[in-house]
Design an enzyme around this catalytic site. Sequence first.
Site, PDB file in Angstrom:
ATOM      1  N   ASP A 109       2.686  -4.821   7.758  1.00 44.09           N
ATOM      2  CA  ASP A 109       1.491  -3.986   7.619  1.00 44.09           C
ATOM      3  C   ASP A 109       0.290  -4.906   7.812  1.00 44.09           C
ATOM      4  O   ASP A 109      -0.033  -5.717   6.943  1.00 44.09           O
ATOM      5  CB  ASP A 109       1.498  -3.344   6.221  1.00 44.09           C
ATOM      6  CG  ASP A 109       0.204  -2.601   5.913  1.00 44.09           C
ATOM      7  OD1 ASP A 109      -0.757  -2.725   6.690  1.00 44.09           O
ATOM      8  OD2 ASP A 109       0.159  -1.907   4.872  1.00 44.09           O
ATOM      9  N   CYS A 149      -4.867   2.847  -3.567  1.00 38.72           N
ATOM     10  CA  CYS A 149      -3.565   3.240  -2.995  1.00 38.72           C
ATOM     11  C   CYS A 149      -2.483   2.207  -3.293  1.00 38.72           C
ATOM     12  O   CYS A 149      -1.610   1.950  -2.428  1.00 38.72           O
ATOM     13  CB  CYS A 149      -3.648   3.478  -1.486  1.00 38.72           C
ATOM     14  SG  CYS A 149      -4.722   4.820  -1.028  1.00 38.72           S
ATOM     15  N   GLN A 203      -4.945  -5.145   6.762  1.00 36.97           N
ATOM     16  CA  GLN A 203      -5.991  -6.030   6.244  1.00 36.97           C
ATOM     17  C   GLN A 203      -6.012  -7.389   6.938  1.00 36.97           C
ATOM     18  O   GLN A 203      -6.891  -8.199   6.652  1.00 36.97           O
ATOM     19  CB  GLN A 203      -5.809  -6.241   4.729  1.00 36.97           C
ATOM     20  CG  GLN A 203      -5.975  -4.997   3.891  1.00 36.97           C
ATOM     21  CD  GLN A 203      -7.399  -4.440   3.906  1.00 36.97           C
ATOM     22  OE1 GLN A 203      -8.352  -5.116   4.265  1.00 36.97           O
ATOM     23  NE2 GLN A 203      -7.532  -3.181   3.526  1.00 36.97           N
ATOM     24  N   LYS A 219     -10.855  -0.282  10.439  1.00 37.36           N
ATOM     25  CA  LYS A 219     -11.063  -1.462   9.582  1.00 37.36           C
ATOM     26  C   LYS A 219     -11.458  -2.681  10.408  1.00 37.36           C
ATOM     27  O   LYS A 219     -11.679  -3.749   9.861  1.00 37.36           O
ATOM     28  CB  LYS A 219      -9.779  -1.775   8.798  1.00 37.36           C
ATOM     29  CG  LYS A 219      -9.437  -0.729   7.734  1.00 37.36           C
ATOM     30  CD  LYS A 219      -8.237  -1.169   6.934  1.00 37.36           C
ATOM     31  CE  LYS A 219      -7.573  -0.032   6.187  1.00 37.36           C
ATOM     32  NZ  LYS A 219      -8.315   0.382   4.989  1.00 37.36           N
ATOM     33  N   HIS A 242       0.864  -1.186   0.000  1.00 38.38           N
ATOM     34  CA  HIS A 242       0.000   0.000   0.000  1.00 38.38           C
ATOM     35  C   HIS A 242       0.901   1.238   0.000  1.00 38.38           C
ATOM     36  O   HIS A 242       2.021   1.193   0.524  1.00 38.38           O
ATOM     37  CB  HIS A 242      -0.834  -0.045   1.283  1.00 38.38           C
ATOM     38  CG  HIS A 242      -1.917   0.963   1.383  1.00 38.38           C
ATOM     39  ND1 HIS A 242      -1.690   2.267   1.764  1.00 38.38           N
ATOM     40  CD2 HIS A 242      -3.257   0.867   1.164  1.00 38.38           C
ATOM     41  CE1 HIS A 242      -2.845   2.922   1.787  1.00 38.38           C
ATOM     42  NE2 HIS A 242      -3.805   2.087   1.425  1.00 38.38           N
TER      43      HIS A 242
HETATM   44  N1  PMP Z   1      -2.080  -0.782   4.385  1.00 36.27           N
HETATM   45  C1  PMP Z   1      -3.053  -1.508   3.834  1.00 36.27           C
HETATM   46  C2  PMP Z   1      -2.757  -2.895   3.367  1.00 36.27           C
HETATM   47  C3  PMP Z   1      -4.338  -0.973   3.717  1.00 36.27           C
HETATM   48  O1  PMP Z   1      -5.319  -1.684   3.173  1.00 36.27           O
HETATM   49  C4  PMP Z   1      -4.577   0.341   4.189  1.00 36.27           C
HETATM   50  C5  PMP Z   1      -5.947   0.983   4.051  1.00 36.27           C
HETATM   51  N2  PMP Z   1      -6.488   0.917   2.777  1.00 36.27           N
HETATM   52  C6  PMP Z   1      -3.519   1.041   4.757  1.00 36.27           C
HETATM   53  C7  PMP Z   1      -2.286   0.452   4.843  1.00 36.27           C
HETATM   54  C8  PMP Z   1      -3.690   2.435   5.272  1.00 36.27           C
HETATM   55  O2  PMP Z   1      -4.623   2.466   6.312  1.00 36.27           O
HETATM   56  P1  PMP Z   1      -5.031   3.850   6.957  1.00 36.27           P
HETATM   57  O3  PMP Z   1      -5.589   4.674   5.823  1.00 36.27           O
HETATM   58  O4  PMP Z   1      -6.065   3.489   7.967  1.00 36.27           O
HETATM   59  O5  PMP Z   1      -3.812   4.441   7.532  1.00 36.27           O
END
Ligand code: PMP
Length: 420
Positions: free
Chosen positions: A199, A365, A202, A225, A122
């Site tokens: 990370d 993203c 998910q 999430k 991401h």
């Molecule tokens: N890493 C992953 C794998 C994600 O799916 C997301 C959210 N789409 C993020 C990081 C970033 O999360 P946040 O916007 O809550 O900081």
Amino acid sequence: MNLDAASIREDFPVLDRRVNGHPLTYLDNAATTHTPAQVYDVFEEFYTRYNANVHRGIHELSHEASLAYEEAHDRVAAFLGAEGREEIVFTKNTTESINLVAYGLGRRLDAGDEIVTTEMDHHASLVTWQQIAKRSGATVRHVPVTSDGHLDMEVAHDLVTDDTAVLSVPHVSNVLGTVNPVEDLVDLAHDHDAYAVVDGAQSAPTRPVDVGAMDADFFAFSGHKLAGPTGIGGLYGKREILEDLDPFLFGGEMIRNVTLRNSTWNELPWKFEAGTPPIAEGIALGAAVDYLDDLGMENVRAHENDLAQYLLRELEARDFVETYGPGVGEERTGLVSFNVEGVHGHDLSSLLNDRGIAIRAGDHCTQPLHDRLEIPGSARASVYVYNTRTDVDRLLEVVDAARDDLDDYIASERYHDLIS
Ligand code: PMP
């Protein structure tokens, strides 16, 4: 045990909403999940009973707020298999958690050091490590993604060397749904004395996580999430590494002693929580992990898997749909990204919205991953504990209708005039 989605739905009044005249079908859970009454009730209780700043106060309200806020760290620690609250820093979200680690470790990096991430990272991770590399002179390398949506582990073994200082990987891809072999990756990093950063944005919401068994040095996640509120997330870090890491933010609450010339830091985890934290959000995060614990994370995983496999099987049966990531029968989480031939993801998303169905379309993203897949974007449907096969069927109906609409349009005189 199967989750009883019908009774779970009673905890989420938002799901009774109608959107554009249709019952809401919420399939955008990989972006943000909904929040049950057990979690948002915390806000009413906090603001009507014990709203006060934490840590500093001697008065009763501050004492109650401090206790609840600190105990929320204990609950999150237990949820993730950490040893205790010292290992759990509350942050704003996964993005802030990764930045906290990257700035801390980044100060130790030089030209010659290498940071290994992946093509499926991401932007929260990819962009952050990119910037750290630019500042420190370190080099970033990326583990490629195979055509079936897995990390190429053979290349990973070549890329991680004694020059590697940090290996940062997503536990689960937010586009492919792939569950990466994170224990193997952590071992690989440790074999070369590199830090392993995971990370977990998910994975923490969707499956049992045990950071101890995983042996990761850091694990980042977001509250919004996993049935919690926005504005709160967390970072697990091994105690001895956090002890040694420089703080990312400075100010009140995170200090022990301050003179005009120098300061020393508070004990863990407060050393990393500068200023007044999001107190109600933090307490609500504790309630969210309690809620998921009560459902049982193994049950959450099985429920998601059942729905995702059903959706994937149905989509794969349609020759005008392309899906991405592991196929039917392979391990994945409850998100499925796909494209309908000839229909832009935003148009599909808009057609779905007309019928009260929420999905997400775009690059999620992960622009480099979409470049790798050679597609400009994708539509992503993602389920959670309150979704049912009826939700999936509603989505499929519109996917079919979108294709039929397109066929009608292509057969129409208007289209004929346009191309002739
Ligand atoms: N890493 C992953 C794998 C994600 O799916 C997301 C959210 N789409 C993020 C990081 C970033 O999360 P946040 O916007 O809550 O900081």
